[in-house]
Design an enzyme around this catalytic site. Sequence first.
Site, short mmCIF file in Angstrom:
data_model
loop_
_atom_site.label_atom_id
_atom_site.label_comp_id
_atom_site.label_asym_id
_atom_site.label_seq_id
_atom_site.Cartn_x
_atom_site.Cartn_y
_atom_site.Cartn_z
CD GLU A 89 14.05 2.62 73.20
OE1 GLU A 89 13.42 2.05 74.03
OE2 GLU A 89 13.71 3.54 72.85
NE ARG A 142 -16.90 -6.49 65.92
CZ ARG A 142 -18.09 -5.53 65.35
NH1 ARG A 142 -17.81 -4.73 64.48
NH2 ARG A 142 -19.20 -5.68 66.19
CG ASP A 165 -21.24 -3.10 65.52
OD1 ASP A 165 -22.29 -3.35 65.96
OD2 ASP A 165 -20.38 -3.97 65.18
#
Length: 245
Positions: free
Chosen positions: A115, A153, A168
Amino acid sequence: MRFDVITLFPEQFRILSGEGVVARALGSGIAELHLWNPRDFALGAHRRVDDRPYGGGPGMVMLFEPLAAAIAAARAASPGAQVAYLSPQGRTLDQQAMIDFASAPGWILLAGRYEGIDERLLASCIDQEWSIGDYVLSGGELPAMVVMDAVIRLLPGALGHERSACEDSHMNGLLDCPHFSRPEQIDGLRVPEVLLSGDHGAIARWRRQQALGRTWLRRPDLLAKMTLDNDEQQLLQDFIQARQA
Ligand SMILES: NC[C@H]1CCC[C@@H](CNc2ccc(C(N)=O)cn2)C1
């Protein structure tokens, strides 16, 4: 860049040492990953890492002491690294956030389960709280891996020749341009002639125009954040007019 992850399920991170950009970065020392299991810091006979919530209610809460001890150990091992807790209550991350994170000396990522974690950790041991989007997962491990992938990356040397020709998606704030490869025609669908022309200037402009046009069509909210130079404004106008023709 050093990543330290605090998780009850360290085995889940084996996926990062499989193949691809992240695995190569971890293998070549561009990035390093160290895993800390709160259970190794749990005291007492039963070495508990969770217990029932004060105030009642369903589920269990991750205990303060084991997490605080694991965080302290990670901080000692990674000087200068900040602690980030992955949770739906955190700041929603975007590409600019990942770019900013890529210039840190390292990150200590806390992956929660059950939780939640004892709230006092947020006040005493945690520096930042991040969300990868407005949805709830069964654990913080996948969000931690998402952040690692997006950051790694961007590290120098991580993307070799794969760096995309038109940048990108969400790099420089735009969506990605379309991509094509052989054959030149499939079911009557042809590759745009400009891409076959060998005119690299025209190809670069076409790709920029496509990124601008697609962002205008699909994500006007992203475009609204950008300032386009005169050339880009003209490219976008030409795209829009061509569509209305
Ligand atoms: N109260 C639920 C909450 C308790 C503590 C552990 C998290 C793990 N799950 C996550 C973590 C992060 C994200 C996200 N969007 O970045 C989604 N899900 C779930």
